[in-house]
Design an enzyme around this catalytic site. Structure first.
Site, PDB file in Angstrom:
ATOM      1  N   LYS A 192       0.845  -1.205   0.000  1.00  0.00           N
ATOM      2  CA  LYS A 192       0.000   0.000   0.000  1.00  0.00           C
ATOM      3  C   LYS A 192       0.878   1.251   0.000  1.00  0.00           C
ATOM      4  O   LYS A 192       1.597   1.504   0.955  1.00  0.00           O
ATOM      5  CB  LYS A 192      -0.895   0.041   1.239  1.00  0.00           C
ATOM      6  CG  LYS A 192      -1.962   1.140   1.090  1.00  0.00           C
ATOM      7  CD  LYS A 192      -2.610   1.523   2.390  1.00  0.00           C
ATOM      8  CE  LYS A 192      -1.827   2.531   3.174  1.00  0.00           C
ATOM      9  NZ  LYS A 192      -1.685   3.860   2.513  1.00  0.00           N
ATOM     10  N   GLY A 244       7.372   4.709   7.880  1.00  0.00           N
ATOM     11  CA  GLY A 244       6.497   5.855   8.079  1.00  0.00           C
ATOM     12  C   GLY A 244       6.788   6.510   9.414  1.00  0.00           C
ATOM     13  O   GLY A 244       7.903   6.399   9.944  1.00  0.00           O
ATOM     14  N   SER A 245       5.783   7.152   9.960  1.00  0.00           N
ATOM     15  CA  SER A 245       5.994   7.915  11.188  1.00  0.00           C
ATOM     16  C   SER A 245       6.127   6.999  12.402  1.00  0.00           C
ATOM     17  O   SER A 245       5.584   5.891  12.421  1.00  0.00           O
ATOM     18  CB  SER A 245       4.831   8.871  11.400  1.00  0.00           C
ATOM     19  OG  SER A 245       3.635   8.135  11.566  1.00  0.00           O
ATOM     20  N   THR A 246       6.832   7.482  13.414  1.00  0.00           N
ATOM     21  CA  THR A 246       7.002   6.730  14.658  1.00  0.00           C
ATOM     22  C   THR A 246       5.648   6.495  15.314  1.00  0.00           C
ATOM     23  O   THR A 246       5.381   5.417  15.849  1.00  0.00           O
ATOM     24  CB  THR A 246       7.955   7.501  15.591  1.00  0.00           C
ATOM     25  OG1 THR A 246       9.239   7.546  14.944  1.00  0.00           O
ATOM     26  CG2 THR A 246       8.099   6.838  16.937  1.00  0.00           C
ATOM     27  N   GLU A 247       4.792   7.500  15.204  1.00  0.00           N
ATOM     28  CA  GLU A 247       3.454   7.405  15.798  1.00  0.00           C
ATOM     29  C   GLU A 247       2.683   6.193  15.237  1.00  0.00           C
ATOM     30  O   GLU A 247       2.171   5.359  15.993  1.00  0.00           O
ATOM     31  CB  GLU A 247       2.745   8.708  15.422  1.00  0.00           C
ATOM     32  CG  GLU A 247       1.500   9.022  16.148  1.00  0.00           C
ATOM     33  CD  GLU A 247       0.817  10.212  15.452  1.00  0.00           C
ATOM     34  OE1 GLU A 247       1.479  10.945  14.675  1.00  0.00           O
ATOM     35  OE2 GLU A 247      -0.377  10.384  15.678  1.00  0.00           O
ATOM     36  N   GLY A 249       3.979   3.716  13.533  1.00  0.00           N
ATOM     37  CA  GLY A 249       4.799   2.531  13.812  1.00  0.00           C
ATOM     38  C   GLY A 249       4.461   1.921  15.161  1.00  0.00           C
ATOM     39  O   GLY A 249       4.364   0.700  15.304  1.00  0.00           O
ATOM     40  N   GLU A 266      10.626   0.975   9.946  1.00  0.00           N
ATOM     41  CA  GLU A 266      11.617   2.017   9.660  1.00  0.00           C
ATOM     42  C   GLU A 266      10.893   3.338   9.882  1.00  0.00           C
ATOM     43  O   GLU A 266      10.021   3.702   9.100  1.00  0.00           O
ATOM     44  CB  GLU A 266      12.139   1.846   8.233  1.00  0.00           C
ATOM     45  CG  GLU A 266      13.496   2.476   8.025  1.00  0.00           C
ATOM     46  CD  GLU A 266      13.360   3.883   7.502  1.00  0.00           C
ATOM     47  OE1 GLU A 266      13.283   4.814   8.343  1.00  0.00           O
ATOM     48  OE2 GLU A 266      13.330   4.064   6.275  1.00  0.00           O
ATOM     49  N   CYS A 300      13.714  10.576   6.267  1.00  0.00           N
ATOM     50  CA  CYS A 300      13.772  10.145   7.671  1.00  0.00           C
ATOM     51  C   CYS A 300      15.197  10.206   8.207  1.00  0.00           C
ATOM     52  O   CYS A 300      15.410  10.391   9.398  1.00  0.00           O
ATOM     53  CB  CYS A 300      13.176   8.759   7.830  1.00  0.00           C
ATOM     54  SG  CYS A 300      13.684   7.643   6.549  1.00  0.00           S
ATOM     55  N   GLU A 397      11.054  15.509  15.129  1.00  0.00           N
ATOM     56  CA  GLU A 397      11.255  15.405  13.685  1.00  0.00           C
ATOM     57  C   GLU A 397      10.305  16.364  12.973  1.00  0.00           C
ATOM     58  O   GLU A 397       9.097  16.311  13.185  1.00  0.00           O
ATOM     59  CB  GLU A 397      10.978  13.974  13.218  1.00  0.00           C
ATOM     60  CG  GLU A 397      11.307  13.774  11.762  1.00  0.00           C
ATOM     61  CD  GLU A 397      10.986  12.381  11.251  1.00  0.00           C
ATOM     62  OE1 GLU A 397       9.931  11.836  11.596  1.00  0.00           O
ATOM     63  OE2 GLU A 397      11.811  11.847  10.484  1.00  0.00           O
TER      64      GLU A 397
END
Ligand code: ADP
Length: 488
Positions: A192, A244-247, A249, A266, A300, A397
């Protein structure tokens, strides 16, 4: 006058036509989902627009895959796994080599499309994203029949169906990073792309068709977060690879916990780019610029925290500002453009939020003058000077062309400051002393450390982070291992 010296005077004195690239690229009015080797209508019957962030013009309508569509894609991938996983490695390799070659043949079309959909300068999509994407397919094609040599004494076996979710900053390249190792190892894929940048992943599906890749080996489904969540939670998936974002993730990690699904994440970063007084300063300045302004800072591993040794602070700052002024912001399709459009209105809002926070904190902000085009989403290259370690600008970030500058005196001090972040993806070191490089690389908690260079990528080289930057590696032998069950 050489091209280089002309670059120092942006927007003035052109003696040639800076006409944008005009390669005609056919874009359909609507895109369906690519499931089981066929283009199928989304059962939701819903579409969302994808726009050109440099002009705000609508490019196309993208299907929103529902849970039902995700299920169909996963089932197609599971069915294809039966034969694809049993195909001799050298036969799988033939398909993957073919994909790589077709990507090369259609490189220009991909570069233009990537730039139109995502806003990055054509020079970057043409010289970095597309060639690297092809290189990932070539590299992994080479491994397909040699997996037992990569892991001597072990019996590498494919895992099954991989659910792959990618972000909008390197849409084609991230698709290649994820798909190439997965299928080289004998897995099948449901991928996706991000909702603002689906077009090159969909075009890659056309390349798979052209290469004759068996139906269901790679399925491309489009949609936003809920489509991604449906993929993550589908019981027919054996492996999730997310960038993608840490959030998000963290959300994915929680939903996968206890399911037995393999996971690689990642995530975000806040890399330290460290310049010592003994560095080649001009070269370091180029590295700083490339580190933070490449792809508008939507990277990133961007070198978003600059640490300059106090003794060279003035020189570095002066040269950096001078070099920044030479960066040309504008039409991403113009090959002379250095800084393209911010990927979306939402991301521009995030960046602007951080700029106002920095100003509120009383930080000294420097931004290129020259204004920005009326239409589209833009942010001039920006830096903040003498940023405190505790500042939000140094901690969070931003994912935009915004550099936080700090100074240091000793190597111990810079190690301590550089590691004082929840992230651990990458770092850069500029010095002419090999010993310093070795000392630092072992002390910095970062998955990738570049020495006297920055943002260099290669399919042979593993990439990934520590701490809140995620876990698992992509690229190289380490990246292959993430797509295999390895038994003794
Ligand atoms: P960014 O904040 O940089 O846009 P995101 O992490 O939100 O990055 O998005 C990266 C990818 O993750 C996109 O393809 C997005 O659609 C997808 N995504 C967003 N939310 C979820 C979720 N809850 N589960 C799975 N995928 C998601």
């Amino acid at each position: 006058m050489s091209k280089k010296s002309k670059n120092l005077e942006p927007n003035t004195g052109w003696d040639f036509d800076p006409a944008p690239e005009k390669v005609p690229v056919e874009i359909k009015a609507q895109y369906d989902l690519f499931i089981d080797g066929k283009w199928v209508k989304a059962t939701s019957k819903k579409f969302f627009n994808t726009i050109n962030p440099a002009t705000e013009e609508k490019l196309s309508e993208i299907s929103e895959a529902s849970e039902k569509d995700v299920d169909l894609a996963v089932k197609a991938a599971a069915k294809a796994f039966g034969s694809w996983s049993k195909l001799p490695g050298k036969e799988r390799a033939k398909y993957i080599y073919r994909i790589a070659r077709i990507l090369q043949e259609r490189a220009r079309e991909f570069a233009v499309l990537e730039t139109m959909d995502g806003g990055k300068p054509i020079r970057e999509s043409r010289d970095v994203d597309v060639p690297l994407a092809a290189a990932h397919f070539f590299y992994h094609a080479g491994w397909a029949d040699k997996l037992e040599y990569a892991f001597p004494g072990l019996k590498p076996k494919p895992i099954g169906v991989a659910g792959q979710i990618i972000p909008w900053n390197f849409p084609l390249l991230m698709a290649a990073w994820k798909i190439a190792p997965a299928i080289a190892c004998g897995n099948t894929v449901v991928l996706k792309p991000a909702e603002t940048t689906s077009l090159t992943a969909l075009r890659l599906a056309e390349v798979f068709e052209e290469a004759g890749l068996p139906p269901g080996v790679v399925n491309i489904i489009t949609g936003a977060g809920s489509t991604g969540a449906a993929l993550v939670n589908h019981p027919g998936i054996q492996k999730i690879a997310f960038t993608g974002s840490t959030e998000v993730g963290k959300v994915i990690r929680r939903s996968v916990a206890g399911s037995g699904k393999k996971l690689t994440l990642e995530l975000g970063g806040k890399a330290a780019n460290i310049v010592f007084e003994d560095a080649a300063i001009d070269q370091a300045v180029e590295g700083i610029v490339n580190g933070i302004y490449f792809n508008q800072g939507h990277v990133c591993c961007a070198g978003s925290r600059l640490f300059v040794q106090e003794s060279v602070r003035e020189e570095v700052l002066q040269k950096l500002k001078f070099r920044m002024r030479s960066l040309i912001l504008g039409d991403p399709l113009d090959k002379n453009t250095d800084v393209g459009a911010i990927n979306s209105a939402e991301q521009l809002k995030t960046i602007q939020h951080y700029l106002s926070l920095g100003k509120k904190e009383g930080l000294e902000m420097y931004q290129n003058a020259g204004g920005t085009p009326k239409k589209g989403f833009w942010c001039q290259p920006t830096l903040f000077e003498d940023v405190a370690q505790s500042s939000v600008i140094a901690q969070e970030e931003i994912f935009g062309p915004v550099l936080a500058i700090q100074t240091f005196r000793t190597i111990d001090e810079v190690i301590q400051k550089a590691n004082n972040t929840p992230y651990g993806l990458s770092a850069g070191v500029w010095t002419d002393k090999g010993s310093k490089i070795f000392n630092l690389t072992s002390e910095l908690k970062a998955g990738v450390v570049w020495a006297n260079t920055y943002n260099k990528f290669d399919p042979t080289s593993p990439f990934g982070g520590y701490k809140e930057s995620g876990f698992g590696r992509e690229g190289g032998i380490h990246g292959l291992a993430a797509y295999l069950n390895l038994e003794g």
